[in-house]
Scaffold this motif. Structure first.
Motif: not given
Ligand SMILES: Cc1ncc(COP(=O)(O)O)c(C=O)c1O
Length: 384
Positions: A202, A174, A103, A229, A240, A204-205, A124, A38, A231-232, A98-100
């Motif tokens: 969210d 996701n 959230l 984020s 992070r 993120i994508y 997710y 992912g 990240s993607k 990160g988005a983690s």
């Molecule tokens: C829908 C979704 N939200 C949040 C995340 C967390 O991503 P990150 O903490 O890397 O920004 C992911 C990671 O796969 C995700 O798929």
């Protein structure tokens, strides 16, 4: 040994066991086609890497403010203006690990113990665990291809009770890659507002969308929490770094939580990310987006041709969520057999919820077109 009760609710990712097995097979000399991962296969754009190296050399190794570097918050706010023509006050931008972390901060700020958070199933997997961590109750809304694998507003109305604190959705999603339309988002917002709860979106994508550019939920209201984020789309998973945009009334609370939980997001990553919005980096990222689109445009019909059913067109992210009932009613052992016998790694539905996971699998097109073609060749041979 003392163990918190919540640990019974929190599940590991089943795909991790598959990934570990794939690595073992590779160590034995097998080639495995990875369609379970992912994160983008591309490395971070060079201008961002160079900025990170410079930040290190210049000694930017201390904490930043808990809400992030002011210049980065301003740069993110500017990005909303440039990309979506939406005005966001930099003070509402909170930079996170990160988005983690974004959230977790939002949920910690709005969910009381025992309260519910509504979310799509499949969805997710970490989201429900974030809620368990707060002694809240994640409540999956079973979604189908008929509503693009997103909750209908009627479902949200039906599921919402006096115990509901928030609705958490992702667009693109996701594991399904499907988007939410502006109309649905408006309805979600109206329901949440009428009930005195929160809407968390969210995004993120978001950069990885293959049709018309998606509009951010912030265009609808300043009272929606938006998560994003580096990240993607920006290809920076390992740095992070992410962010959230909070309604003004929550900024102080989230700052307080961020100070306590994380102190700050990684400093080097924040300096590097300042370059992520430059034209030079965006050009690289847009070329990658087009490549992801080519991969999707190849993989989607190829999988359907083999016999997988993908009824909702995934307009974003890098995932295809496929019904595999033509081949199995146990997607977990099916994924395991595909790995062992065909050398193709995919993610079984069980990682995304309890809504028909046994007849669904997720394919990630986070590998080259050549690898995808080889994966499809193997699948076709194995399944025919
Ligand atoms: C829908 C979704 N939200 C949040 C995340 C967390 O991503 P990150 O903490 O890397 O920004 C992911 C990671 O796969 C995700 O798929």
């Amino acid at each position: 040994m003392k163990r918190a009760d919540r640990m019974q609710s929190i599940q590991p990712f089943h795909v991790m066991a598959l990934l570990a097995r794939a690595r073992e097979l590779e160590a034995e000399g097998r080639t495995i086609i990875h369609m379970e991962i992912g994160e983008p296969d591309f490395v971070t754009p060079q201008p961002v890497i160079d900025a990170g190296i410079r930040a290190l050399q210049e000694g930017y190794t201390h904490y930043t403010p808990a809400v992030g570097l002011q210049v980065l918050r301003e740069r993110i706010a500017e990005f909303y203006k440039q990309r979506y023509d939406v005005d966001v006050e930099p003070r509402r931008v909170i930079v996170t690990p990160g988005a983690s972390a974004a959230l977790q901060l939002i949920l910690a700020a709005v969910v009381n113990p025992g309260e519910q958070v509504l979310m799509a199933d499949p969805g997710y997997p970490c989201n429900r665990n974030f809620v368990y961590l707060l002694n809240g109750q994640p409540l999956g809304i079973s979604v189908t291809a008929a509503s693009n694998y997103q909750p209908t507003s009627q479902q949200v109305r039906d599921y919402w009770t006096t115990q509901t604190a928030a609705l958490l959705v992702a667009s693109p999603s996701n594991p399904t890659g499907t988007l939410l339309g502006e109309h649905t988002l408006r309805e979600y917002h109206a329901i949440a507002a009428a009930q005195g709860g929160c809407l968390i979106v969210d995004e993120i994508y978001h950069g990885l969308v293959y049709g018309e550019q998606a509009s951010t939920a912030l265009a609808i209201s300043d009272e929606i929490f938006v998560v994003n984020s580096f990240s993607k789309y920006f290809g920076m998973t390992g740095w992070r770094l992410g962010w959230l945009i909070a309604p003004q009334a929550y900024v102080t609370d989230i700052d307080k939580l961020a100070q306590n939980l994380f102190l700050a997001a990684p400093t080097i990553a924040q300096y590097a990310a300042l370059k992520a919005f430059d034209e030079e980096s965006i050009d690289i990222l847009e070329a990658r987006r087009r490549e992801f689109q080519q991969r999707r445009d190849y993989l989607l019909p190829a999988l359907c041709d083999i016999g997988f059913d993908i009824p909702a067109i995934p307009d974003g992210a890098f995932y295809l969520y496929a019904n595999c009932s033509r081949f199995t009613d146990d997607s977990f052992s099916f994924s395991s057999r595909l790995l062992e016998e065909a050398g193709v790694a995919i993610t079984p539905g069980i990682d995304f919820g309890v809504n028909q996971p046994e007849t669904h699998v997720r394919f990630a097109y986070t590998t080259s077109l050549e690898n995808l073609q080889e994966g499809v060749r193997r699948l076709r041979e194995y399944l025919s």
